[in-house]
Write a protein that holds these residues in place. Structure first.
Motif: not given
Length: 265
Positions: A143, A173, A199-200, A209, A214-216
């Protein structure tokens, strides 16, 4: 006399059927190097035999495996390390990807105790001991932590690389802006930049999220970030590509119940 012309042919055009659940064969060979097998569920595989699962994956060509210190709080790494050792797997054939930097926080609490150079090294050391290996092929910060200057993260990861504990480093993320900051700082100071980001990334767009902090990159509005990564040679290792089963189980969702943003952002 009645004139007759060529027979009248009626053509019925049907709408194309689009499915996400088929396999399209091609003549172009595909490398397994771009596929990474996740291990978060290793401690709880339905068969009860994680060694067999890993062996089956290995026999089918998987060579890169994604792990993390938080997966079972070390259990996934321990299982994977014992599998390599007890099944006589050649370490040089395996690409070990593992992640750290979260301490004892399992889910990404942004208010967790801050990571330090010492705590990060301690986590990596514990990971390598569990994995029964001297190094990680790719070590990732699981993270981001906006309380910490990005330059510190770059310095810490380069320290680990100089000590031959890791071959490459990356992030998981992180926003594209922070990755770019890390990349620029590394190049300007003769340091190794991040080579991967995780990332997602799935064909279905999450509304919120999936996990804390988290990061998408699933939304089409993020295509500019994907373009930047491609231009700078940073591998994008998208997690949850099947969107929690959404893209794997045709009967899980009915199309008329889905809001437009799920497939279009």
């Amino acid at each position: 006399m009645t004139k007759t012309g060529p027979p009248l042919i009626l053509t019925l055009t049907l709408p194309a059927i689009v499915t996400s659940f088929g396999v399209i064969p091609t003549e172009t060979p595909r490398s397994m190097d771009s596929l990474v097998m996740g291990t978060v569920a290793l401690p709880n595989v339905p068969s009860g035999d994680p060694f067999q699962l890993l062996t089956d994956a290995y026999d089918r060509g998987f060579r890169r495996f994604d792990l993390a210190r938080t997966y079972g709080m070390g259990k996934s790494e321990d299982i994977f390390g014992r599998w390599m050792q007890e099944c006589n797997i050649d370490r040089e054939t395996i690409g070990v990807v593992t992640k750290g930097g979260m301490g004892n926080d399992k889910y990404g609490d942004p208010n967790r105790p801050m990571c330090t150079s010492e705590s990060l090294r301690s986590e990596l050391t514990a990971s390598l001991e569990s994995l029964r290996t001297d190094y990680a092929d790719l070590y990732m910060l699981h993270r981001d932590d906006l309380r910490i200057d990005v330059r510190e993260f770059v310095d810490w990861m380069n320290d680990l690389k100089r000590d031959n504990l890791i071959n490459e480093w990356g992030v998981s993320n992180w926003s594209a802006r922070r990755v770019e900051e890390a990349y620029d700082y590394a190049l300007k100071n003769g340091l190794a930049p991040p080579t991967a980001t995780s990332p997602q990334l799935s064909l279905a767009v999450p509304l919120v999220e999936v996990w804390p902090s988290t990061e998408s990159l699933s939304c089409p509005s993020k295509d500019i970030d994907l373009d930047w990564y491609k231009e700078h040679g940073i591998e994008v290792m998208g997690w949850e590509s099947l969107a929690k089963g959404f893209m794997a189980v045709p009967t899980l969702w009915r199309s008329h119940e889905l809001p437009h943003y799920v497939m279009h952002g």
